[in-house]
Design an enzyme around this catalytic site. Structure first.
Site, PDB file in Angstrom:
ATOM      1  N   HIS A  74       0.740   2.890  -2.414  1.00 13.12           N
ATOM      2  CA  HIS A  74       0.953   1.442  -2.611  1.00 13.12           C
ATOM      3  C   HIS A  74       1.771   1.124  -4.083  1.00 13.12           C
ATOM      4  O   HIS A  74       2.219   0.021  -4.281  1.00 13.12           O
ATOM      5  CB  HIS A  74       0.060   0.502  -1.922  1.00 13.12           C
ATOM      6  CG  HIS A  74      -0.983   0.118  -2.903  1.00 13.12           C
ATOM      7  ND1 HIS A  74      -2.262   0.535  -2.786  1.00 13.12           N
ATOM      8  CD2 HIS A  74      -1.002  -0.626  -4.167  1.00 13.12           C
ATOM      9  CE1 HIS A  74      -2.857   0.145  -3.915  1.00 13.12           C
ATOM     10  NE2 HIS A  74      -2.473  -0.459  -4.752  1.00 13.12           N
ATOM     11  N   ASP A 123      -3.243   6.083   1.834  1.00 16.56           N
ATOM     12  CA  ASP A 123      -2.936   5.345   0.480  1.00 16.56           C
ATOM     13  C   ASP A 123      -2.909   6.406  -0.305  1.00 16.56           C
ATOM     14  O   ASP A 123      -3.792   6.123  -1.552  1.00 16.56           O
ATOM     15  CB  ASP A 123      -3.612   4.126   0.372  1.00 16.56           C
ATOM     16  CG  ASP A 123      -2.840   3.364  -0.701  1.00 16.56           C
ATOM     17  OD1 ASP A 123      -1.797   3.594  -1.130  1.00 16.56           O
ATOM     18  OD2 ASP A 123      -3.532   2.283  -1.227  1.00 16.56           O
ATOM     19  N   GLY A 216      -4.150  -4.449 -10.757  1.00 12.56           N
ATOM     20  CA  GLY A 216      -4.038  -3.481 -12.022  1.00 12.56           C
ATOM     21  C   GLY A 216      -4.839  -2.223 -11.942  1.00 12.56           C
ATOM     22  O   GLY A 216      -4.319  -1.291 -12.838  1.00 12.56           O
ATOM     23  N   SER A 218      -5.476  -0.286  -9.015  1.00  9.94           N
ATOM     24  CA  SER A 218      -4.897   0.272  -8.086  1.00  9.94           C
ATOM     25  C   SER A 218      -4.495   1.795  -8.605  1.00  9.94           C
ATOM     26  O   SER A 218      -3.972   2.025  -9.619  1.00  9.94           O
ATOM     27  CB  SER A 218      -3.453  -0.108  -7.351  1.00  9.94           C
ATOM     28  OG  SER A 218      -3.909  -1.162  -6.466  1.00  9.94           O
ATOM     29  N   GLY A 219      -4.816   2.730  -7.734  1.00  6.00           N
ATOM     30  CA  GLY A 219      -4.320   4.115  -7.914  1.00  6.00           C
ATOM     31  C   GLY A 219      -5.298   4.802  -8.861  1.00  6.00           C
ATOM     32  O   GLY A 219      -5.318   6.137  -9.130  1.00  6.00           O
TER      33      GLY A 219
END
Length: 270
Positions: A74, A123, A216, A218-219
């Site tokens: 995402h 994801d 912020g 994410s990932g």
């Protein structure tokens, strides 16, 4: 039903031609400044939203090979690889400290099962770099867990990132870290927790109303000391809408051990 949201955030950086960082960003909720050179596999994934050479901190990521970065699907807002910049060896987004490497992205590989629905999972994305990450003493390729390894309830891990601290909270440009225990799937998938949105290909952690990931983050990695080494067991995926650190709404991560066949098939390909 509780609405889930991706932990995604663009924060503007200036003087991108020199790749200097002057932005104040906000942090992992309930965290504190990480010591420099601690989480050496952590990445700042940055994005040029206007194709004008100005890059923004968008998401976190993990170094999994000298040519590959792992992040959340995402986080991919465009399939144009040249709009992304990977910064490794980063610690303070406000300063150029000499430890950083700024590397362009050559190719974006989304997991084939990703359809844009966080509750459906998958994801996960890999970024192939134009140039390899150089071992300058401030970076490290992450260890991954054993395939299909599932951590037990309460297992201690750490979340790291430059994400939001919450409404009206303080700001910090320095990478944040916070201890966050695993919440087993049997608990996380209960009504009142995440229910059916928590799949067994995910890892839940937190949910105490104090510590969580936020926009912020994410990932970025969920790092846990298991099998004699620090290993990245998760990739930050989603959390509750509104206030991020809600009781019984832990941060949800893509479980890395469920996707290692796919990861290695990409990394080992010619």
């Amino acid at each position: 039903m509780m609405r889930l949201v991706p932990f995604l955030l663009c924060i503007c950086l200036t003087d991108a031609a020199a790749f200097h960082h002057y932005v104040h960003n906000q942090r992992v909720i309930g965290g504190h400044d990480a010591a420099p050179n601690t989480w050496r596999w952590q990445v700042s994934l940055q994005y040029d939203s206007y194709s004008d050479g100005s890059y923004y901190h968008l998401c976190g990521g993990t170094i999994i090979d000298s040519f590959y970065i792992m992040t959340a699907a995402h986080c991919i807002l465009s399939v144009q690889a040249n709009r992304y910049l990977v910064v490794v060896g980063e610690h303070n987004l406000d300063k150029y400290e000499g430890s950083e490497q700024f590397i362009r992205v050559e190719r974006i590989i989304l997991h084939p099962g990703w359809n844009g629905d966080l509750a459906k999972g998958n994801d996960l994305a890999l970024l192939k770099l134009f140039n390899p990450v150089q071992n300058n003493g401030y970076v490290e390729i992450a260890n991954l867990p054993r395939p299909d390894h599932v951590l037990p309830h309460g297992f201690p891990c750490y979340i790291t990132g430059w994400g939001l601290v919450g409404y009206g909270g303080g700001i910090a440009a320095v990478l944040q870290e916070a201890p966050i225990p695993v919440v087993e799937h049997a608990v996380c998938s209960q009504p009142g927790w995440w229910g059916g949105a928590a799949l067994n290909t995910m890892v839940c952690a937190g949910g105490d109303g104090v510590i969580s990931g936020c926009q912020g983050d994410s990932g970025g990695p969920l790092s846990c000391y298991s099998d004699g080494a620090w290993r990245v067991h998760g990739v930050v995926s989603y959390g509750p809408a509104g206030q991020c650190n809600q009781v019984t709404k832990p941060t949800v991560f893509t479980r890395v051990s469920a996707f290692e066949d796919w990861i290695y098939s990409i990394v080992m390909s010619v």
